[in-house]
Write an enzyme that holds these catalytic residues in place. Structure first.
Site, short mmCIF file in Angstrom:
data_model
loop_
_atom_site.label_atom_id
_atom_site.label_comp_id
_atom_site.label_asym_id
_atom_site.label_seq_id
_atom_site.Cartn_x
_atom_site.Cartn_y
_atom_site.Cartn_z
N ARG A 45 0.83 -1.21 0.00
CA ARG A 45 0.00 0.00 0.00
C ARG A 45 0.86 1.25 0.00
O ARG A 45 0.48 2.28 -0.53
CB ARG A 45 -0.88 -0.01 1.24
CG ARG A 45 -2.27 -0.46 0.89
CD ARG A 45 -3.23 -0.01 1.95
NE ARG A 45 -3.93 -1.21 2.41
CZ ARG A 45 -4.33 -1.42 3.62
NH1 ARG A 45 -4.10 -0.53 4.56
NH2 ARG A 45 -4.96 -2.51 3.95
N VAL A 132 -9.09 -20.67 7.32
CA VAL A 132 -9.84 -21.18 8.47
C VAL A 132 -8.89 -21.57 9.61
O VAL A 132 -7.99 -22.39 9.41
CB VAL A 132 -10.70 -22.41 8.08
CG1 VAL A 132 -11.52 -22.89 9.27
CG2 VAL A 132 -11.62 -22.07 6.92
N GLY A 134 -6.45 -20.13 11.19
CA GLY A 134 -5.04 -19.75 11.13
C GLY A 134 -4.10 -20.89 10.81
O GLY A 134 -4.15 -21.48 9.74
N ILE A 136 -3.89 -23.93 12.07
CA ILE A 136 -4.34 -25.33 12.22
C ILE A 136 -4.63 -25.90 10.82
O ILE A 136 -5.42 -25.30 10.09
CB ILE A 136 -5.64 -25.44 13.07
CG1 ILE A 136 -5.48 -24.72 14.41
CG2 ILE A 136 -6.01 -26.90 13.27
CD1 ILE A 136 -6.78 -24.68 15.23
N GLY A 187 -2.48 -7.66 15.87
CA GLY A 187 -2.70 -8.10 14.48
C GLY A 187 -3.66 -9.27 14.38
O GLY A 187 -3.70 -9.95 13.35
N LYS A 205 -15.77 -18.66 8.07
CA LYS A 205 -14.98 -19.89 8.24
C LYS A 205 -15.90 -21.11 8.34
O LYS A 205 -15.60 -22.17 7.78
CB LYS A 205 -14.09 -19.77 9.49
CG LYS A 205 -13.02 -18.68 9.33
CD LYS A 205 -12.40 -18.32 10.67
CE LYS A 205 -11.34 -17.24 10.54
NZ LYS A 205 -10.94 -16.66 11.83
N GLY A 302 -2.62 -14.40 13.75
CA GLY A 302 -1.25 -13.95 13.94
C GLY A 302 -0.42 -14.21 12.69
O GLY A 302 -0.75 -15.08 11.88
N1 HSE Z 1 -9.60 -11.98 12.90
C1 HSE Z 1 -9.34 -13.36 12.80
C2 HSE Z 1 -9.38 -13.97 14.19
C3 HSE Z 1 -7.99 -13.59 12.15
O1 HSE Z 1 -9.34 -13.22 15.17
O2 HSE Z 1 -9.46 -15.18 14.31
C4 HSE Z 1 -7.77 -14.98 11.68
O3 HSE Z 1 -8.70 -15.36 10.72
#
Ligand code: HSE
Length: 436
Positions: A45, A132, A134, A136, A187, A205, A302
């Site tokens: 960006r 879905v 993160g 895992i 984040g 998800k 993360g």
């Molecule tokens: N905002 C999402 C969470 C990030 O907190 O799980 C991961 O998909």
């Protein structure tokens, strides 16, 4: 073998983490993929922003189209998020014959049917493990590891931010907004954090999980979604005293009359492993006919956990480049011509147990009136606790747990109880699942 070239769209939390992991683990990744992987371009960006050292040799551009149209790039990692531009870029990249890895759950939940169809026509793959839970590998586990099973139901804590908030509120008595702010700084949270708190992110998800578990099209619009913003510390405490924890669950269940897809706060027995999944961690419990219950646990948000899933997909895609497109693992686990429509049930057709909390006058006959209404609606009570503390109207909290009941019956009962003169205010109702 010639290295595979990749371009990243978006160097935010996930893009930056992916660049780091790709460089740090380059040798191991190449040993697994059978070729080295070269990150050649990334869209950003702000071109003047200082980027980490691993990006020194990477061409940075403000225009993602440049990467999507670059004939020297084999694989596109779509990590910009959002749906409009992301969809346009992904469809354009597919048209250009590029393979795609994406972490974008909204994109897949909303436009996956169209994207996979386009990919299939062109003979390319779109991988989405990072969309879905993160880090895992839940997509791979369900799509490949459980391919011999009929899946009966799955229930997941699939939003790290929401779980982080509920955990901090319960353990430290922290304020909702204060914890949310920390999740944003770390984040974890979505660009629009109401997506986390109101269950939209979890619904994206769940849409994907339900599709690969049951072989149905992606149908985000049919997921019932309820957030956690109305959960109070009082309910967290009462639930705890009764042996339950409140978690924000995504549940997909196949029943004789159809398919349930729902995201809502849920009481679950504290002795269940999944009830003890705290902080930003995610977990998905899958119940399947042959294997029984299996539980998948790990960091759900993360930079590096997401990067772990993105890079695993990348390795899969690199291996797939030289394989016959007709014999690859299907995007949605089932062969495209075997995807079936199963009726998605509305909430009034769903059966669950309930936790109810109401303020009642402490006098003879109140309980009798309430239990009569329950009996009329075929609702069986599991437990009743009356608390001692009186409010300013001299009413006391009454907490009731019920056995499984059809939601439409419960709504009638709630309405009737709320109209009793001995009951003040609205009844708090939270669904309860034993997950047995
Ligand atoms: N905002 C999402 C969470 C990030 O907190 O799980 C991961 O998909």
């Amino acid at each position: 073998m010639k290295p595979v070239t990749i371009g990243i769209l978006g160097l935010g939390t996930v893009g930056g983490g992916t660049a780091t992991v790709l460089q740090r683990n380059a040798a191991e990744i190449a040993r697994r993929a059978g070729r080295s992987i070269e990150l050649v371009a990334a869209s950003v960006r702000d071109i003047n922003k200082k980027h980490s050292a691993e990006l020194n040799k990477v061409k940075l551009t403000l225009d993602s189209n440049e990467i999507v149209d670059d004939p020297n790039i084999d694989i596109i990692l779509e990590l910009i998020g959002g749906t409009d531009l992301a969809k346009e870029l992904v469809l354009r990249a597919i048209k250009n014959g590029k393979y795609i890895v994406t972490a974008n759950k909204a994109l897949i939940a909303l436009h996956g049917n169209e994207i996979f169809e386009a990919a299939q026509r062109t003979g390319v793959t779109v991988a989405f493990e990072a969309a879905v839970a993160g880090g895992i590998p839940i997509i791979k586990a369900i799509r490949e590891g459980l391919a011999g099973n009929q899946i009966e139901w799955l229930a997941g804590i699939i939003n790290g931010t929401g779980n982080f908030i509920l955990t901090e509120m319960r353990d430290k008595g922290r304020d909702f907004m204060d914890v949310l702010k920390e999740a944003q700084e770390l984040g974890y949270a979505e660009a629009d954090p109401t997506f986390d708190v109101e269950g939209i992110d979890a619904a994206h998800k769940l849409t994907i999980l339900a599709s690969i578990a049951f072989g149905v099209p992606l149908q985000f619009e049919k997921v019932y979604t309820e957030g956690i913003s109305e959960i109070t510390r009082a309910d967290v405490e009462h639930a705890g005293e009764l042996g339950y924890r409140i978690k924000h669950l995504g549940i997909a269940r196949r029943v004789a009359s159809g398919l349930e897809m729902r995201v809502h706060p849920t009481l679950i027995p504290h002795r269940r492993l999944i009830a003890n999944v705290d902080g930003v961690m995610n977990a998905v419990l899958v119940h399947a006919d042959a294997v029984g219950p299996t539980l998948y646990y790990g960091a759900g948000a993360g930079a590096e956990p997401a990067a772990s899933a993105v890079v695993a997909d990348l390795v899969d895609v690199v291996r797939a480049l030289t394989t016959d497109p007709g014999n690859r693992v299907p995007h949605l686990a089932f062969q495209p011509d075997a995807i079936q429509n199963i009726e998605v049930l509305t909430m009034d057709q769903v059966e669950t147990a309930f936790y109810l909390r109401m303020q009642v006058q402490d006098q003879a006959g109140v309980l009798a009136d309430i239990t009569r209404i329950f009996a009329d609606q075929d609702i069986s009570i599991e437990a009743i606790v009356q608390k001692e503390e009186k409010d300013e109207q001299d009413c006391v909290p009454l907490v009731i747990l019920t056995h499984n009941v059809l939601e439409s019956n419960m709504m009638v009962a709630i309405q009737k109880i709320e109209s009793l003169v001995t009951v003040t205010g609205k009844i708090v109702r939270i669904r309860l699942e034993t997950l047995g």
